[in-house]
Write a protein that holds these residues in place. Structure first.
Motif, PDB file in Angstrom:
ATOM      1  N   VAL A  11       0.837  -1.201   0.000  1.00  0.00           N
ATOM      2  CA  VAL A  11       0.000   0.000   0.000  1.00  0.00           C
ATOM      3  C   VAL A  11       0.870   1.248   0.000  1.00  0.00           C
ATOM      4  N   VAL A  12       1.917   1.263   0.842  1.00  0.00           N
ATOM      5  CA  VAL A  12       2.797   2.428   0.913  1.00  0.00           C
ATOM      6  C   VAL A  12       3.379   2.752  -0.454  1.00  0.00           C
ATOM      7  N   PHE A  13       3.853   1.731  -1.131  1.00  0.00           N
ATOM      8  CA  PHE A  13       4.588   2.016  -2.356  1.00  0.00           C
ATOM      9  C   PHE A  13       3.726   1.951  -3.604  1.00  0.00           C
ATOM     10  N   MET A  14       2.424   1.768  -3.421  1.00  0.00           N
ATOM     11  CA  MET A  14       1.519   1.976  -4.542  1.00  0.00           C
ATOM     12  C   MET A  14       1.513   3.430  -4.959  1.00  0.00           C
ATOM     13  N   LEU A  15       2.033   4.309  -4.096  1.00  0.00           N
ATOM     14  CA  LEU A  15       2.132   5.720  -4.457  1.00  0.00           C
ATOM     15  C   LEU A  15       2.995   5.925  -5.693  1.00  0.00           C
ATOM     16  N   THR A  16       3.816   4.955  -6.035  1.00  0.00           N
ATOM     17  CA  THR A  16       4.651   5.093  -7.228  1.00  0.00           C
ATOM     18  C   THR A  16       3.905   4.728  -8.507  1.00  0.00           C
ATOM     19  N   ILE A  17       2.766   4.108  -8.414  1.00  0.00           N
ATOM     20  CA  ILE A  17       2.138   3.551  -9.603  1.00  0.00           C
ATOM     21  C   ILE A  17       1.662   4.628 -10.563  1.00  0.00           C
ATOM     22  N   PHE A  18       1.485   5.867 -10.086  1.00  0.00           N
ATOM     23  CA  PHE A  18       1.071   6.924 -11.007  1.00  0.00           C
ATOM     24  C   PHE A  18       2.122   7.165 -12.076  1.00  0.00           C
ATOM     25  N   LEU A  19       3.348   6.672 -11.853  1.00  0.00           N
ATOM     26  CA  LEU A  19       4.414   6.863 -12.826  1.00  0.00           C
ATOM     27  C   LEU A  19       4.355   5.862 -13.971  1.00  0.00           C
ATOM     28  N   ILE A  20       3.557   4.782 -13.815  1.00  0.00           N
ATOM     29  CA  ILE A  20       3.534   3.727 -14.823  1.00  0.00           C
ATOM     30  C   ILE A  20       2.624   4.131 -15.970  1.00  0.00           C
ATOM     31  N   TRP A  43      11.620  -5.789  -2.133  1.00  0.00           N
ATOM     32  CA  TRP A  43      12.043  -6.859  -3.032  1.00  0.00           C
ATOM     33  C   TRP A  43      11.800  -8.223  -2.388  1.00  0.00           C
ATOM     34  N   ASP A  44      12.143  -8.367  -1.105  1.00  0.00           N
ATOM     35  CA  ASP A  44      11.941  -9.646  -0.408  1.00  0.00           C
ATOM     36  C   ASP A  44      10.478 -10.081  -0.458  1.00  0.00           C
ATOM     37  N   TYR A  45       9.574  -9.137  -0.239  1.00  0.00           N
ATOM     38  CA  TYR A  45       8.151  -9.464  -0.167  1.00  0.00           C
ATOM     39  C   TYR A  45       7.402  -9.189  -1.469  1.00  0.00           C
ATOM     40  N   ARG A  46       8.167  -8.826  -2.510  1.00  0.00           N
ATOM     41  CA  ARG A  46       7.580  -8.522  -3.826  1.00  0.00           C
ATOM     42  C   ARG A  46       6.396  -7.574  -3.684  1.00  0.00           C
ATOM     43  N   SER A  47       6.622  -6.508  -2.928  1.00  0.00           N
ATOM     44  CA  SER A  47       5.560  -5.550  -2.644  1.00  0.00           C
ATOM     45  C   SER A  47       5.090  -4.835  -3.902  1.00  0.00           C
ATOM     46  N   PHE A  48       6.005  -4.564  -4.815  1.00  0.00           N
ATOM     47  CA  PHE A  48       5.588  -3.935  -6.063  1.00  0.00           C
ATOM     48  C   PHE A  48       4.688  -4.856  -6.870  1.00  0.00           C
ATOM     49  N   GLN A  49       4.954  -6.159  -6.796  1.00  0.00           N
ATOM     50  CA  GLN A  49       4.090  -7.090  -7.510  1.00  0.00           C
ATOM     51  C   GLN A  49       2.668  -7.045  -6.965  1.00  0.00           C
ATOM     52  N   GLU A  61       6.871  -5.836 -13.910  1.00  0.00           N
ATOM     53  CA  GLU A  61       7.525  -6.278 -12.679  1.00  0.00           C
ATOM     54  C   GLU A  61       8.730  -5.411 -12.373  1.00  0.00           C
ATOM     55  N   GLU A  62       9.253  -5.596 -11.155  1.00  0.00           N
ATOM     56  CA  GLU A  62      10.382  -4.825 -10.672  1.00  0.00           C
ATOM     57  C   GLU A  62      11.656  -5.660 -10.726  1.00  0.00           C
ATOM     58  N   ASN A  63      12.790  -4.991 -10.589  1.00  0.00           N
ATOM     59  CA  ASN A  63      14.101  -5.620 -10.561  1.00  0.00           C
ATOM     60  C   ASN A  63      14.787  -5.190  -9.278  1.00  0.00           C
ATOM     61  N   GLY A  64      15.131  -6.145  -8.409  1.00  0.00           N
ATOM     62  CA  GLY A  64      15.773  -5.826  -7.135  1.00  0.00           C
ATOM     63  C   GLY A  64      17.171  -6.398  -7.017  1.00  0.00           C
ATOM     64  N   ASN A  65      17.863  -6.529  -8.139  1.00  0.00           N
ATOM     65  CA  ASN A  65      19.170  -7.188  -8.134  1.00  0.00           C
ATOM     66  C   ASN A  65      20.243  -6.447  -7.347  1.00  0.00           C
ATOM     67  N   ILE A  66      20.091  -5.130  -7.174  1.00  0.00           N
ATOM     68  CA  ILE A  66      21.176  -4.384  -6.518  1.00  0.00           C
ATOM     69  C   ILE A  66      20.726  -3.675  -5.244  1.00  0.00           C
ATOM     70  N   VAL A  67      19.624  -4.113  -4.617  1.00  0.00           N
ATOM     71  CA  VAL A  67      19.239  -3.511  -3.341  1.00  0.00           C
ATOM     72  C   VAL A  67      20.240  -3.928  -2.258  1.00  0.00           C
ATOM     73  N   ARG A  68      20.508  -3.043  -1.313  1.00  0.00           N
ATOM     74  CA  ARG A  68      21.525  -3.303  -0.297  1.00  0.00           C
ATOM     75  C   ARG A  68      21.084  -2.737   1.045  1.00  0.00           C
ATOM     76  N   SER A  69      20.674  -3.607   1.945  1.00  0.00           N
ATOM     77  CA  SER A  69      20.282  -3.176   3.284  1.00  0.00           C
ATOM     78  C   SER A  69      21.449  -2.480   3.968  1.00  0.00           C
ATOM     79  N   GLY A  70      21.129  -1.406   4.687  1.00  0.00           N
ATOM     80  CA  GLY A  70      22.157  -0.680   5.424  1.00  0.00           C
ATOM     81  C   GLY A  70      22.956   0.298   4.594  1.00  0.00           C
ATOM     82  N   SER A  71      22.667   0.384   3.301  1.00  0.00           N
ATOM     83  CA  SER A  71      23.466   1.250   2.432  1.00  0.00           C
ATOM     84  C   SER A  71      23.119   2.715   2.632  1.00  0.00           C
ATOM     85  N   ARG A  72      24.085   3.577   2.277  1.00  0.00           N
ATOM     86  CA  ARG A  72      23.931   5.018   2.419  1.00  0.00           C
ATOM     87  C   ARG A  72      24.037   5.696   1.060  1.00  0.00           C
TER      88      ARG A  72
END
Length: 232
Positions: A11-20, A43-49, A61-72
């Motif tokens: 629900v939180v990230f459905m806010l991005t769908i206006f861009l599609i 990416w873990d929970y396929r929330s965008f899906q 669909e989305e691509n989460g190949n380079i997500v990095r927890s803890g990154s800055r």
């Protein structure tokens, strides 16, 4: 994570769908996720899906190949990490949206100097965005905000300053958007013993972002919505 919590992330990230818009096809990659643990959880929970399917856009669909927890943001602005973004965009030419989540861990690294640090954080974020646009000028970038954490006095001022800077930076770049989620948990889930879902304002969206801080800024996030101190 419970189903409700998993779906809440959607629900939180459905806010991005206006861009599609535009391209059709079977499971066409359209969105590249870049950033910290918020993108990693999505990416873990396929929330965008979930969000795409709920919006009748399951062909994307989305691509989460380079997500990095803890990154800055400062790490994403270094050349080797920019090169990883280049690789994903080059190898996946149908991607036309990049969803960014970064800056939060930079704030945590300088909690008492966040006001002066914020410009540096967004300079790094701009470096990432400008790099993406140098590869594909017609792409759209969106950076997500965060939300209130468990400690009410903790990061609220920093998060508001983040939101203010995000609005300022995106307002001068027509290919860069801000997704305001500050207070969305309060609006969507309510706060047990204080108010029900929908009784506090939804955080304002593009283009005027009014109100900038939704929900009830006096209160923290509620523990019922969290999987740890920071993440829903």
């Amino acid at each position: 994570m419970s189903l409700n919590k998993c779906r809440f992330i959607g629900v939180v990230f459905m806010l991005t769908i206006f861009l599609i818009t535009g391209v059709a096809g079977a499971q066409t990659q359209r969105i590249l996720l870049v950033g910290d643990s918020w993108t990693a959880l999505m990416w873990d929970y396929r929330s965008f899906q979930t969000a795409l399917s709920d919006s009748g856009l399951s062909q994307f669909e989305e691509n989460g190949n380079i997500v990095r927890s803890g990154s800055r943001a400062v790490e994403w602005a270094q050349q080797s990490w920019l090169d990883d973004i280049t690789t994903e965009l080059t190898n996946n030419p149908t991607i036309d949206i990049v969803h960014l989540s970064m800056g939060g861990n930079d704030i945590l690294a300088a909690p008492s100097q966040y006001d002066t640090a914020m410009e540096t954080i967004f300079d790094d974020i701009d470096t990432v965005v400008n790099h993406i646009l140098s590869i594909r000028p017609d792409i759209r970038c969106a950076i997500s905000g965060y939300d209130y954490i468990l400690d009410a006095g903790g990061l609220h001022p920093q998060l508001q300053r983040f939101a203010e800077e995000a609005v300022d930076r995106t307002s001068v770049n027509p290919r860069f958007f801000y997704i305001n989620s500050h207070g969305l948990a309060h609006y969507t889930l309510g706060y047990p013993g204080e108010f029900a879902a929908g009784e506090r304002p939804k955080p304002g969206g593009y283009p005027d972002y009014t109100p900038l801080m939704g929900g009830d800024p006096v209160l923290p996030g509620h523990s019922n919505a969290f999987v740890d101190d920071i993440h829903y």
